[in-house]
Design a protein around this motif. Structure first.
Motif, PDB file in Angstrom:
ATOM      1  N   GLY A   1      -8.833   2.610   2.586  1.00 14.40           N
ATOM      2  CA  GLY A   1      -8.825   1.291   3.218  1.00 14.40           C
ATOM      3  C   GLY A   1     -10.111   0.948   3.939  1.00 14.40           C
ATOM      4  O   GLY A   1     -10.366  -0.205   4.252  1.00 14.40           O
TER       5      GLY A   1
ATOM      6  N   LYS B   1      -3.248  12.843   8.715  1.00 11.15           N
ATOM      7  CA  LYS B   1      -2.255  11.897   9.259  1.00 11.15           C
ATOM      8  C   LYS B   1      -0.847  12.339   8.893  1.00 11.15           C
ATOM      9  O   LYS B   1       0.058  12.336   9.725  1.00 11.15           O
ATOM     10  CB  LYS B   1      -2.453  10.505   8.639  1.00 11.15           C
ATOM     11  CG  LYS B   1      -3.627   9.734   9.152  1.00 11.15           C
ATOM     12  CD  LYS B   1      -3.535   8.300   8.588  1.00 11.15           C
ATOM     13  CE  LYS B   1      -4.821   7.549   8.808  1.00 11.15           C
ATOM     14  NZ  LYS B   1      -4.830   6.234   8.169  1.00 11.15           N
TER      15      LYS B   1
ATOM     16  N   ASN C   1      -0.730  -0.525   3.988  1.00 10.69           N
ATOM     17  CA  ASN C   1      -1.613  -1.629   4.331  1.00 10.69           C
ATOM     18  C   ASN C   1      -2.094  -2.297   3.044  1.00 10.69           C
ATOM     19  O   ASN C   1      -2.978  -1.790   2.359  1.00 10.69           O
ATOM     20  CB  ASN C   1      -2.790  -1.079   5.146  1.00 10.69           C
ATOM     21  CG  ASN C   1      -3.659  -2.179   5.726  1.00 10.69           C
ATOM     22  OD1 ASN C   1      -3.632  -3.310   5.254  1.00 10.69           O
ATOM     23  ND2 ASN C   1      -4.446  -1.834   6.740  1.00 10.69           N
TER      24      ASN C   1
ATOM     25  N   ASN D   1      -1.255   4.049   5.409  1.00 12.44           N
ATOM     26  CA  ASN D   1      -2.352   4.204   4.450  1.00 12.44           C
ATOM     27  C   ASN D   1      -2.531   2.935   3.642  1.00 12.44           C
ATOM     28  O   ASN D   1      -1.638   2.106   3.542  1.00 12.44           O
ATOM     29  CB  ASN D   1      -2.083   5.374   3.488  1.00 12.44           C
ATOM     30  CG  ASN D   1      -2.402   6.727   4.094  1.00 12.44           C
ATOM     31  OD1 ASN D   1      -1.551   7.603   4.182  1.00 12.44           O
ATOM     32  ND2 ASN D   1      -3.645   6.906   4.530  1.00 12.44           N
ATOM     33  N   ASN D   2      -3.696   2.864   3.055  1.00 14.31           N
ATOM     34  CA  ASN D   2      -4.039   1.773   2.152  1.00 14.31           C
ATOM     35  C   ASN D   2      -3.291   1.938   0.814  1.00 14.31           C
ATOM     36  O   ASN D   2      -2.850   3.040   0.467  1.00 14.31           O
ATOM     37  CB  ASN D   2      -5.567   1.805   1.938  1.00 14.31           C
ATOM     38  CG  ASN D   2      -6.013   0.866   0.853  1.00 14.31           C
ATOM     39  OD1 ASN D   2      -6.358   1.274  -0.255  1.00 14.31           O
ATOM     40  ND2 ASN D   2      -5.991  -0.410   1.152  1.00 14.31           N
TER      41      ASN D   2
ATOM     42  N   THR E   1      -4.873   4.600  -1.395  1.00 14.22           N
ATOM     43  CA  THR E   1      -4.633   5.950  -0.882  1.00 14.22           C
ATOM     44  C   THR E   1      -3.274   6.451  -1.380  1.00 14.22           C
ATOM     45  O   THR E   1      -3.177   7.540  -1.962  1.00 14.22           O
ATOM     46  CB  THR E   1      -4.650   5.959   0.659  1.00 14.22           C
ATOM     47  OG1 THR E   1      -5.772   5.206   1.122  1.00 14.22           O
ATOM     48  CG2 THR E   1      -4.719   7.375   1.200  1.00 14.22           C
TER      49      THR E   1
HETATM   50  C1  LIG Z   1     -10.856  -5.859  10.920  1.00 20.56           C
HETATM   51  C2  LIG Z   1     -10.296  -4.778  10.070  1.00 20.56           C
HETATM   52  C3  LIG Z   1      -9.701  -5.103   8.858  1.00 20.56           C
HETATM   53  C4  LIG Z   1      -9.151  -4.108   8.058  1.00 20.56           C
HETATM   54  N1  LIG Z   1      -8.576  -4.483   6.886  1.00 20.56           N
HETATM   55  C5  LIG Z   1      -7.974  -3.544   6.128  1.00 20.56           C
HETATM   56  C6  LIG Z   1      -7.309  -3.915   4.929  1.00 20.56           C
HETATM   57  O1  LIG Z   1      -7.276  -5.092   4.551  1.00 20.56           O
HETATM   58  N2  LIG Z   1      -6.709  -2.937   4.204  1.00 20.56           N
HETATM   59  C7  LIG Z   1      -6.726  -1.622   4.590  1.00 20.56           C
HETATM   60  O2  LIG Z   1      -6.155  -0.786   3.927  1.00 20.56           O
HETATM   61  N3  LIG Z   1      -7.362  -1.246   5.709  1.00 20.56           N
HETATM   62  C8  LIG Z   1      -7.983  -2.173   6.490  1.00 20.56           C
HETATM   63  N4  LIG Z   1      -8.593  -1.780   7.649  1.00 20.56           N
HETATM   64  C9  LIG Z   1      -8.554  -0.351   8.013  1.00 20.56           C
HETATM   65  C10 LIG Z   1      -7.236   0.012   8.707  1.00 20.56           C
HETATM   66  O3  LIG Z   1      -7.382  -0.206  10.090  1.00 20.56           O
HETATM   67  C11 LIG Z   1      -6.847   1.477   8.505  1.00 20.56           C
HETATM   68  O4  LIG Z   1      -7.941   2.272   8.737  1.00 20.56           O
HETATM   69  C12 LIG Z   1      -6.312   1.780   7.130  1.00 20.56           C
HETATM   70  O5  LIG Z   1      -5.268   0.913   6.791  1.00 20.56           O
HETATM   71  C13 LIG Z   1      -5.794   3.186   7.064  1.00 20.56           C
HETATM   72  O6  LIG Z   1      -5.433   3.527   5.745  1.00 20.56           O
HETATM   73  P1  LIG Z   1      -6.300   4.576   4.924  1.00 20.56           P
HETATM   74  O7  LIG Z   1      -6.527   5.746   5.823  1.00 20.56           O
HETATM   75  O8  LIG Z   1      -5.464   4.918   3.760  1.00 20.56           O
HETATM   76  O9  LIG Z   1      -7.561   3.897   4.559  1.00 20.56           O
HETATM   77  C14 LIG Z   1      -9.193  -2.759   8.461  1.00 20.56           C
HETATM   78  C15 LIG Z   1      -9.803  -2.435   9.668  1.00 20.56           C
HETATM   79  C16 LIG Z   1     -10.360  -3.424  10.456  1.00 20.56           C
HETATM   80  C17 LIG Z   1     -10.999  -3.050  11.737  1.00 20.56           C
END
Ligand SMILES: Cc1cc2nc3c(=O)[nH]c(=O)nc-3n(C[C@H](O)[C@H](O)[C@H](O)COP(=O)(O)O)c2cc1C
Ligand code: SF4
Ligand code: FES
Lengths: 156, 520
Positions: free
Chosen positions: B154, B163, B180, B307-308, B311
């Motif tokens: 993400g 996590k 997410n 998670n995204n 992911t």
């Molecule tokens: C402003 C902002 C927007 C974000 N947009 C997304 C998003 O659209 N999709 C996403 O997966 N993570 C996004 N993130 C990151 C998430 O905060 C988070 O790190 C993530 O969802 C964790 O999943 P992952 O560890 O699988 O990447 C964003 C972070 C910020 C600061």
């Protein structure tokens, strides 16, 4: 809000109020049914969820997607994010606004159109992208825009 | 036997007219008395060829594209339904160079299967990962994810297994798995493709996370700009429930997992995980201070794996083929493959899944075929609106989280937006600041106010008197510094990345003949 609309609001409230974190699904349900979230819908929502009216109002206005006013008969959303910019969406935006007499926010004077920005439709490999009345369109140059508009039965 | 014809249902194909093409093919086949079975598959991700129609032949699937309604009669005349020759014929789909040279691990099924067919999914390795996971102790599932080296797709690239381990180790009355799917970054669409084109893969990945951590409820938070993804996910969840892959007793294992779709409402910052949680809970999407981390106190205050989409979607293959298989792809600490998204001013825009280590130059020229306009490429923004503009001197840097960090850039969600030499970097920098003012959640001053000041300063640099420029540029740098160090989340904290990279690498667009730091 007329009788039909308030019944629709009641129906949505009844079908969503038990959900965990019910407010977002409730607001979506109302907007899906009516096209916007009338201010008169706020008190019954607040009551159903045991929130203050201010809290509900705060959520409605926080999110770009929720409308507090009814949209025009046709809704045009033009992507203004980077990928579409790289393919000329700024020109498309100006063209759409001037052609339809829109300031890029509310409804045009004749009530026919809402033109609004959107930040990415996930069609970035075929930029510029837009939606017209919920249909997605890719690689939209100015000519294609005019053609789509004519087909929609809107001003052309 | 009827002939199988594939017309994608991915919204990128729909945006290019796939629905009309599908209808025309059905009508023309009926008129000619040809029995066909029309399958609405996902997209292969070769978007300049959409709508790309495929037909099943004895030799394999043969592709035609881009097909327009006006082409349909001619295609039938040419016998395309049995693989006949036609100007739009692209040969065997699997042999198309763009596709053949990829390393499709996560996206192996993409465009191949009917997204809503469980039978199709399972015929292509679907649910092999979950079945394997159900035979393992929970700690071993987490260990596989750790050993595979899977990092969050993400943006922040945090190891997924860590996590999961935290959540698994906690005792709680309720735990959650939250996906997410807010995918707000310009230039990205791999989450959308997954949800529209292979939704069971995401459901399987989330289910494995649930089994590994003891979560019984899950949410997929999908942006409102993706109505097709919302609809397909909802349908896929119903199909999975009916098939016993979701519900109280998954595949008779005794594990229960219930999955729900929640629709977002057009706020970029709700992609930040804690703002997303607030939104799911029915509040304004304001970022929460950390700690507590969401793994410990997440959705409704309970331990939550977040998670995204990509992911989670990477997990099934890790479980089915083993951690070592996955880890053997990639470089350094960036393991596996990334579904990279080519976008913007690019001739062959589309999805390229490659092992980490590929370079921007290869992606933009060997795959992307250079700019769509035919003009020289000037700048590339990697990693969304908070990612740096990468100049040509860095196009040979391997795509690797650490290598990018070392040059002040980010890989992020793998979106690559190409700009040709007509791009004005000062106006793109201004846009980055403007986007931050529109999307800031408003909690901290450097982000909320700083971005507004940023727009004003860039306007003054662009149109103010030349002798004041060095001073205004210094002001802009100070402002960026304050935003980087004083913001609670990456919205305010990373908006300076595109701004400063534009300033550092394209000073001439700001009216400077030499880089200002030398000038000052
Ligand atoms: C402003 C902002 C927007 C974000 N947009 C997304 C998003 O659209 N999709 C996403 O997966 N993570 C996004 N993130 C990151 C998430 O905060 C988070 O790190 C993530 O969802 C964790 O999943 P992952 O560890 O699988 O990447 C964003 C972070 C910020 C600061
Ligand atoms: S940096 Fe911006 S978006 Fe992030 S918490 Fe602060 S105000 Fe909100
Ligand atoms: S940036 Fe316009 S569709 Fe993604």
């Amino acid at each position: 809000m007329n009788e039909v609309a308030s019944q629709a609001v009641e129906r949505v409230i009844a079908s969503t109020r038990q959900m965990p974190g019910a407010l977002m699904p409730m607001l979506h349900g109302i907007q899906d049914a009516l096209g916007y979230i009338p201010s008169e819908a706020v008190p019954p929502i607040a009551e159903a969820l045991n929130l203050s009216r201010a809290e509900v109002h705060g959520v409605v206005t926080y999110y770009h997607y929720f409308r507090s006013e009814p949209p025009g008969r046709h809704v045009v959303q033009i992507c203004r994010a980077e990928s579409c910019k790289a393919m000329g969406s700024d020109a498309l935006w100006s063209h759409a606004c001037s052609k339809l007499g829109s300031d890029g926010h509310g409804v045009t004077k004749d009530g026919a159109f809402t033109v609004e920005p959107v930040y990415c439709l996930g069609l970035c490999a075929q930029s510029p992208a837009m939606t017209l009345d919920d249909k997605v369109h890719a690689r939209v140059g100015i000519e294609k825009f005019d053609r789509l508009l004519a087909q929609s039965g809107g001003a052309a | 036997m009827s002939i199988k014809i594939y017309v994608p249902r991915d919204s990128a194909a729909l945006a290019a007219g796939a629905e009309e093409v599908a209808a025309a093919i059905t009508a023309e086949a009926a008129k000619r008395g040809i029995a066909i079975e029309l399958v609405r598959n996902g997209s292969r991700g070769l978007f300049w060829l959409e709508p790309m129609v495929e037909v099943q032949t004895g030799a394999g699937r043969i592709a035609y594209g881009p097909v327009e309604v006006e082409d349909v009669v001619g295609l039938f005349d040419a016998g395309f339904q049995v693989g006949g020759m036609h100007v739009l014929q692209l040969g065997l789909t699997e042999e198309i160079a763009y596709l053949k040279r990829q390393e499709r691990l996560t996206f192996a099924r993409m465009g191949v299967t009917d997204p809503l067919s469980l039978a199709d999914y399972q015929a292509h390795e679907g649910y092999a990962g979950l079945r394997r996971a159900l035979g393992l102790p929970a700690t071993e599932i987490v260990q596989q994810v750790l050993d595979a080296g899977l990092r969050g797709r993400g943006g922040a690239a945090f190891p997924a297994g860590i996590k999961w381990k935290t959540v698994a180790g906690l005792k709680a009355t309720q735990k959650y798995v939250v996906c997410n799917a807010d995918e707000g970054d310009s230039g990205t669409y791999s989450d959308r493709m997954t949800m529209e084109g292979d939704p069971f893969m995401l459901i399987e990945g989330m289910t494995i996370a649930a089994v590994a951590t003891g979560a019984t409820q899950g949410y997929v938070y999908i942006r409102s700009e993706y109505p097709h993804a919302v609809a397909t996910m909802r349908e896929a969840i119903q199909v999975a429930e009916a098939g016993g892959f979701l519900g109280d007793n998954i595949l008779g294992s005794g594990h229960g997992f219930h999955l729900h779709v929640r629709k977002a409402a057009g706020a970029y910052v709700c992609g930040e995980e804690t703002a997303m949680l607030e939104s799911i809970e029915g509040k304004r999407g304001i970022v929460r201070a950390k700690p507590p981390i969401p793994a410990i106190q997440g959705l409704f205050g309970k331990p939550s794996v977040i998670n995204n989409v990509i992911t989670f979607a990477s997990v099934p293959i890790i479980l089915s083929r083993g951690a070592t298989f996955y880890k053997d792809y990639g470089v350094g600490r960036s393991r596996g493959a990334l579904p990279i998204q080519l976008a913007g001013n690019i001739r062959f825009g589309g999805l390229v899944e490659k092992a980490f280590g590929v370079t921007l130059r290869e992606l933009m020229y060997d795959y992307g075929g250079g700019s769509a306009s035919g003009r020289p490429i000037k700048a590339v923004q990697v990693g969304g609106p908070l990612g740096a503009y990468v100049p040509e001197s860095q196009w040979d840097t391997p795509l690797d989280y650490e290598a990018y960090a070392a040059v002040g850039a980010v890989v992020g969600h793998g979106g690559i937006v190409v700009h040709d030499d007509t791009a004005d970097m000062a106006s793109l920098a201004r846009y980055a600041m403007e986007f931050c003012t529109i999307e800031s959640c408003g909690k901290c001053t450097p982000c909320r106010i700083g971005s507004t000041r940023g727009v004003e300063v860039i306007d003054r640099i662009a149109s103010g008197p030349g002798e004041q420029r060095p001073q205004q540029i210094k002001l802009l740098r100070d402002l960026c510094d304050t935003m980087v160090h004083g913001s609670l989340c990456a919205m305010g904290g990373m908006t300076p990345f595109p701004v400063l990279s534009a300033l550092d690498h394209y000073p001439q667009d700001f009216g400077m003949t030499v880089p200002d730091r030398k000038a000052a």
